[in-house]
Design a protein around this motif. Structure first.
Motif, mmCIF file in Angstrom:
data_model
loop_
_atom_site.group_PDB
_atom_site.id
_atom_site.type_symbol
_atom_site.label_atom_id
_atom_site.label_comp_id
_atom_site.label_asym_id
_atom_site.label_seq_id
_atom_site.Cartn_x
_atom_site.Cartn_y
_atom_site.Cartn_z
ATOM 1 N N ARG A 453 0.840 -1.201 0.000
ATOM 2 C CA ARG A 453 0.000 0.000 0.000
ATOM 3 C C ARG A 453 0.876 1.252 0.000
ATOM 4 N NH1 ARG A 453 -4.533 0.034 4.508
ATOM 5 N NH2 ARG A 453 -4.908 2.012 3.441
ATOM 6 N N ALA A 454 1.940 1.222 0.813
ATOM 7 C CA ALA A 454 2.794 2.403 0.936
ATOM 8 C C ALA A 454 3.480 2.746 -0.383
ATOM 9 C CB ALA A 454 3.844 2.184 2.022
ATOM 10 N N PHE A 455 3.803 1.726 -1.175
ATOM 11 C CA PHE A 455 4.521 1.948 -2.430
ATOM 12 C C PHE A 455 3.611 1.727 -3.645
ATOM 13 C CE2 PHE A 455 7.568 0.768 0.819
ATOM 14 C CZ PHE A 455 8.514 1.779 0.703
ATOM 15 N N ALA A 456 2.317 1.958 -3.443
ATOM 16 C CA ALA A 456 1.343 1.713 -4.516
ATOM 17 C C ALA A 456 1.546 2.647 -5.714
ATOM 18 C CB ALA A 456 -0.079 1.867 -3.976
ATOM 19 N N GLY A 457 2.263 3.743 -5.524
ATOM 20 C CA GLY A 457 2.509 4.657 -6.633
ATOM 21 C C GLY A 457 3.668 4.241 -7.519
ATOM 22 N N THR A 462 -2.286 -0.952 -10.079
ATOM 23 C CA THR A 462 -2.420 -1.707 -8.839
ATOM 24 C C THR A 462 -3.595 -2.661 -8.948
ATOM 25 O OG1 THR A 462 -3.748 0.076 -7.882
ATOM 26 C CG2 THR A 462 -1.403 0.067 -7.386
ATOM 27 N N LEU A 463 -3.463 -3.764 -8.277
ATOM 28 C CA LEU A 463 -4.493 -4.793 -8.309
ATOM 29 C C LEU A 463 -5.684 -4.373 -7.460
ATOM 30 C CD1 LEU A 463 -5.047 -7.820 -9.179
ATOM 31 C CD2 LEU A 463 -4.243 -8.416 -6.894
ATOM 32 N N THR A 464 -6.891 -4.618 -7.973
ATOM 33 C CA THR A 464 -8.114 -4.432 -7.206
ATOM 34 C C THR A 464 -8.884 -5.746 -7.244
ATOM 35 O OG1 THR A 464 -9.523 -3.765 -9.055
ATOM 36 C CG2 THR A 464 -8.183 -2.040 -8.014
ATOM 37 N N PRO A 465 -9.885 -5.918 -6.396
ATOM 38 C CA PRO A 465 -10.674 -7.157 -6.454
ATOM 39 C C PRO A 465 -11.335 -7.377 -7.821
ATOM 40 C CG PRO A 465 -11.068 -6.021 -4.393
ATOM 41 C CD PRO A 465 -10.260 -5.088 -5.236
#
Length: 548
Positions: A453-457, A462-465
């Motif tokens: 989450r912290a490095f999501a940028g 990014t993966l989502t459901p």
């Protein structure tokens, strides 16, 4: 009978294989006392590694054969939900409070204990108690009134800064109850013949008087021996019998041998000095028998409680100690021996600056602080002379000291105080409200976040459901096994789901595209947290592909 739990690291609960430090002795004796006097039906340990878990199992089996004992890692906080309180053998409680916050803050209490509070690491740990998620049902046990006052002062100063810096109107830390360290007083009963055997080996006559110092022989971390030598010299010169001084322990540094032995030759030539390495049995348990009185003139801020005088009293010795920190609680002046007045003066601001900047190491910091402390040498000489010259007074004070140690500091008296504290913390936990409860959508441990989450940028996406996946050409159980078997493709297998779960995902995609939620959903409950990671691992090795 009750369940109990503790953080177990061999360094905190055994004196085997390391220097004879006070905290190790205290931890070793605490565990022994808890198992003997705690009415424990089950003991659980929080451990950092399987090796520590195995060491815990061996330790408990040795002390309490047949007791139900289990060790669990930090990835299983739920295994402590029914334990009530986890005992931590030190003042560093912050990281464990953050660990608990990832789970449930009212699942159990945390209880630490003070040993030395002079190190920068310990002072930082105490300060962290105000910013970490400690709760009203947590406690840091202070072993003496003096150390409780020091901890409160440190917390008050840090709270004032936090209030000034951030506008906080109330900064709350854990409870600070006072519970002393304990000893197994029966272990200091001397075997028949021990006194004669030791005194004969040291050349101490029947009518001569032996003064004992027991512990780490260190100028930096224990005490300055010179004033003691001056006081003993004055007392010995006026004595009708020869006076001996037994230095029982180990020299912490090579220079300490010179300071203690050559210093004695220079400052108390009238006293016969002996050194005994009392780091192991039988000397550790028997050397008390050789002595007529005990002394420990501490002038060092490293000390907080002082276990050795309690051990001496348990052995039936009158004591001469400085009026310093925990000695003020443990030794009744004129009853169990004498407390010699001390005075502290001057400013230590330069010492604090040099230590904080790394200009001085811990030992030099302590020695610098001890320069601002003085024992009343004349009063010490009078105390020594009183006991050296009066055998009946020694016997009476020694008997009073032994009775006091057994009634107050035996683990049979100390462990119930811990159990009452744990029960009180449980009541607060059941009735109290959380301080700063975790908020949905926010990191429970802000400075140790979920890295994905912290490095999501960092990545393209990014993966989502709802992210959809399709089967890569040729992918199936055989290709999965081949790629999983190639060197380096599975470096942290314990973090991935099982091969059957991965195979089931591939079988589902063989029927058509599916979302991440659809693929991970059917995974066994034990693998729920690893299923999405397994999906990403298969994407990494081109077994599945993200659908644009």
């Amino acid at each position: 009978m009750r369940r109990a739990a503790l953080l177990y690291h061999p360094d905190g609960f055994t004196t085997a294989g390391g220097p004879m430090l006070g905290r190790r002795v205290a931890g070793e004796e605490f565990l022994r006392g808890l198992l003997r006097h705690g009415d424990i039906a089950e003991l659980r340990a929080l451990v950092q590694s399987p090796e520590h878990g195995a060491a815990f199992a061996r330790h408990v089996a040795e002390l309490a054969p047949g007791l139900a004992a289990s060790a669990h890692g930090f990835d299983a906080p739920d295994r402590f939900d029914g334990a009530g309180t986890i005992f931590l053998p030190g003042a560093g409680m912050a990281s464990y409070a953050w660990w608990r916050r990832r789970h449930r803050q009212n699942a159990f209490s945390l209880c630490g204990v003070t040993h030395t509070t002079a190190t920068d690491r310990t002072m930082d740990a105490i300060g962290d108690l105000l910013v970490a998620p400690l709760q009203p049902w947590d406690a840091l046990v202070c072993t003496s009134r003096a150390v409780q006052g020091m901890v409160r002062r440190l917390l008050e100063e840090h709270a004032a800064y936090l209030g000034q810096r951030f506008g906080a109107t109330e900064v709350v830390g854990p409870a600070l109850p006072i519970i002393p360290l304990g000893v197994d007083t029966a272990a200091y009963d001397q075997s028949e013949g021990a006194r004669a055997r030791w005194r004969e080996s040291l050349g101490i006559g029947v009518e001569e008087v032996a003064v004992l110092v027991m512990g780490r022989l260190s100028l930096a971390t224990k005490f300055t021996p010179g004033p003691m030598y001056l006081a003993l010299e004055e007392a010995a010169r006026g004595a009708a019998q020869r006076v001996h001084l037994i230095l029982a322990g180990y020299f912490e540094a090579p220079r300490d041998r010179t300071i203690f032995l050559e210093g004695a030759a220079a400052l108390c030539p009238s006293v016969t000095v002996h050194h005994v390495d009392a780091t192991a049995d039988p000397a550790r348990r028997e050397i008390w028998a050789a002595a007529d009185l005990f002394t420990l003139p501490i002038d060092n801020i490293q000390e907080t409680f002082g276990l050795a005088p309690v051990e001496a009293m348990a052995a039936g010795l009158p004591v001469v100690v400085t009026d310093w920190d925990g000695f003020r609680d443990t030794v009744g002046h004129g009853v169990h021996g004498f407390r010699v007045p001390t005075v502290m003066g001057g400013s230590g601001a330069d010492l604090a600056l040099r230590y904080a900047a790394g200009m001085d190491g811990y030992g030099n910091y302590l020695v610098g602080a001890s320069l601002g402390v003085a024992m009343d040498v004349r009063a010490a000489a009078e105390a020594f002379a009183t006991l050296i010259g009066n055998a009946e007074r020694r016997r009476a004070m020694g008997a009073a000291a032994r009775a006091h140690a057994r009634a107050t500091y035996d683990w049979a008296a100390v462990i119930p105080q811990y159990l009452r504290l744990f029960d009180a913390l449980a009541k607060v936990r059941a009735e109290g409200a959380e301080q700063a409860p975790p908020r949905p959508g926010r990191e429970p441990v802000p400075l140790r976040p979920d890295p994905l989450r912290a490095f999501a940028g960092y990545p393209t996406a990014t993966l989502t459901p709802e992210t959809r996946f399709v089967l890569a050409p040729g992918a199936g159980p055989q290709l999965l096994a081949a790629r999983a078997g190639a060197p380096g493709t599975v470096s942290r297998g314990s973090l991935l789901p099982s091969m059957p779960t991965l195979t089931a995902m591939l079988a589902r995609l063989a029927q058509g595209s599916a979302t991440a939620a659809e693929l991970a959903g059917p995974a066994p409950a034990a693998e729920a947290g690893r299923a999405v990671r397994g999906l990403m691992w298969m994407a990494k090795y081109d077994l599945v592909r993200r659908q644009p």
